[in-house]
Design a protein around this motif. Structure first.
Motif, short mmCIF file in Angstrom:
data_model
loop_
_atom_site.label_atom_id
_atom_site.label_comp_id
_atom_site.label_asym_id
_atom_site.label_seq_id
_atom_site.Cartn_x
_atom_site.Cartn_y
_atom_site.Cartn_z
N LEU A 15 0.81 -1.22 0.00
CA LEU A 15 0.00 0.00 0.00
C LEU A 15 0.84 1.27 0.00
O LEU A 15 0.36 2.33 -0.41
CB LEU A 15 -0.92 0.02 1.23
CG LEU A 15 -2.04 -1.01 1.29
CD1 LEU A 15 -2.80 -0.86 2.59
CD2 LEU A 15 -2.97 -0.88 0.10
N ALA A 18 2.43 3.47 -4.00
CA ALA A 18 1.56 3.92 -5.09
C ALA A 18 0.78 2.75 -5.69
O ALA A 18 0.06 2.05 -4.97
CB ALA A 18 2.38 4.66 -6.14
N GLY A 21 -0.14 -0.98 -4.53
CA GLY A 21 -1.21 -1.34 -3.62
C GLY A 21 -2.51 -1.74 -4.29
O GLY A 21 -3.50 -2.01 -3.61
N ARG A 25 -6.06 -2.91 -2.45
CA ARG A 25 -7.21 -2.02 -2.54
C ARG A 25 -8.41 -2.73 -3.17
O ARG A 25 -9.57 -2.50 -2.77
CB ARG A 25 -6.87 -0.76 -3.34
CG ARG A 25 -5.88 0.16 -2.66
CD ARG A 25 -6.37 0.62 -1.31
NE ARG A 25 -5.45 1.55 -0.66
CZ ARG A 25 -5.40 1.74 0.65
NH1 ARG A 25 -6.20 1.06 1.46
NH2 ARG A 25 -4.55 2.61 1.17
N SER A 134 -0.37 6.92 -3.05
CA SER A 134 -1.54 6.08 -3.19
C SER A 134 -1.71 5.74 -4.66
O SER A 134 -0.84 6.05 -5.49
CB SER A 134 -2.77 6.80 -2.64
OG SER A 134 -3.86 5.90 -2.52
N ARG A 140 -6.64 3.84 -10.22
CA ARG A 140 -7.82 3.88 -9.36
C ARG A 140 -9.10 3.79 -10.20
O ARG A 140 -10.08 3.16 -9.79
CB ARG A 140 -7.84 5.15 -8.53
CG ARG A 140 -8.98 5.16 -7.51
CD ARG A 140 -9.00 6.42 -6.68
NE ARG A 140 -7.74 6.67 -6.03
CZ ARG A 140 -7.60 7.48 -4.98
NH1 ARG A 140 -8.65 8.11 -4.49
NH2 ARG A 140 -6.42 7.68 -4.44
N LEU A 179 -8.59 2.99 2.38
CA LEU A 179 -8.27 3.98 1.36
C LEU A 179 -8.59 5.41 1.80
O LEU A 179 -7.74 6.30 1.70
CB LEU A 179 -9.01 3.66 0.06
CG LEU A 179 -8.71 4.58 -1.12
CD1 LEU A 179 -7.22 4.59 -1.44
CD2 LEU A 179 -9.51 4.15 -2.34
N TYR A 182 -6.43 6.65 4.75
CA TYR A 182 -5.05 6.76 4.27
C TYR A 182 -4.87 8.02 3.43
O TYR A 182 -3.90 8.76 3.60
CB TYR A 182 -4.72 5.52 3.43
CG TYR A 182 -3.30 5.49 2.88
CD1 TYR A 182 -2.24 5.15 3.69
CD2 TYR A 182 -3.05 5.80 1.54
CE1 TYR A 182 -0.94 5.11 3.19
CE2 TYR A 182 -1.76 5.75 1.03
CZ TYR A 182 -0.72 5.41 1.86
OH TYR A 182 0.56 5.38 1.36
N GLU A 183 -5.81 8.28 2.56
CA GLU A 183 -5.74 9.48 1.74
C GLU A 183 -5.84 10.74 2.60
O GLU A 183 -5.12 11.73 2.37
CB GLU A 183 -6.86 9.48 0.69
CG GLU A 183 -6.63 8.53 -0.46
CD GLU A 183 -5.45 8.96 -1.32
OE1 GLU A 183 -5.09 10.14 -1.30
OE2 GLU A 183 -4.89 8.09 -2.00
N ARG A 186 -2.51 11.52 4.32
CA ARG A 186 -1.31 11.72 3.51
C ARG A 186 -0.94 13.20 3.44
O ARG A 186 -1.80 14.04 3.23
CB ARG A 186 -1.53 11.24 2.08
CG ARG A 186 -1.48 9.77 1.87
CD ARG A 186 -1.57 9.48 0.37
NE ARG A 186 -0.36 9.91 -0.32
CZ ARG A 186 -0.34 10.35 -1.58
NH1 ARG A 186 -1.44 10.46 -2.27
NH2 ARG A 186 0.81 10.68 -2.14
N ASP A 197 7.37 7.56 4.74
CA ASP A 197 6.14 8.17 5.21
C ASP A 197 6.34 8.58 6.66
O ASP A 197 6.64 7.75 7.52
CB ASP A 197 4.99 7.15 5.09
CG ASP A 197 3.63 7.75 5.37
OD1 ASP A 197 3.53 8.56 6.30
OD2 ASP A 197 2.67 7.40 4.66
#
Length: 206
Positions: A15, A18, A21, A25, A134, A140, A179, A182-183, A186, A197
């Motif tokens: 994950l 980029a 992951g 996901r 991500s 996505r 997701l 996490y977003e 960030r 990170d």
């Protein structure tokens, strides 16, 4: 579906890298959006490699979701079945987890405890070198189609999950790695620590 069947839906990848992951996901979304029969197990395989061997050996049917290098256009989706699945693992490796999972499939075969059916839903990544990043927008955007392809494969195996009226309350991994959280956590690309990170590095302080 026979009582002896054990269907494993396995998302593999990292994950924190980029598009690496993607598989995790995808299986996360399958868990959140559908209720599954008792014979189906959804697994966040992460980058566990050989630790996944018992899970593979126990599966009568194995569906893998992953970011792959199939020589496609970046962001393009591909589906492989049965004997074609290991072929991408023995081609160009994008990451160490693919080498490990190729060994898992080979060892399961050698042990005489390998799935009778195998399928892969994979995407050609756009970006892999963004630590703490991500999924990119093109990758996505393929998630809904990837889920549809996965459901089609499972229907062919006699598996018909029921769509949830609300997302699952529990997750496949820590809630902070889902997701949306996490977003939200960030930092921007400009503020991000490119050697790692900061949320992970902070755990090692003190």
């Amino acid at each position: 579906m026979a009582d002896s069947s054990h269907i494993v839906i396995l998302g593999i990848g990292n994950l924190l890298w980029a598009d690496e992951g993607f598989g995790v996901r995808a299986v996360e979304a399958l868990h959140a959006g559908w209720q599954w029969p008792a014979e189906v197990e959804l697994v966040d395989g992460g980058t566990q490699g050989l630790a996944l061997l018992p899970i593979v050996q126990a599966a009568s049917h194995l569906l893998i979701l992953d970011a792959i290098d199939a020589g496609l256009a970046p962001g393009e989706l591909a589906v492989f079945a049965d004997d074609a699945v290991p072929a991408y693992l023995t081609a160009k490796k994008m990451s160490l987890h693919q080498t490990g999972f190729a060994e898992v499939l080979a060892l399961a075969e050698l042990s005489g405890q390998s799935p009778c059916r195998l399928a892969l839903v994979g995407v050609q990544p756009v970006e892999l070198e963004d630590y703490g990043g991500s999924l990119t927008a093109p990758v996505r955007a393929q998630l809904p189609l990837a889920l549809a392809r996965a459901l089609d494969i499972l229907a062919g195996w006699g598996v018909y999950p029921a769509a949830r009226q609300a997302p699952a309350a529990d997750g496949l991994h820590d809630a902070s790695l889902a997701l949306l959280p996490y977003e939200a956590g960030r930092p921007s690309a400009e503020a991000a620590c490119r050697v790692g990170d900061a949320r992970v590095l902070a755990q090692g302080e003190g």
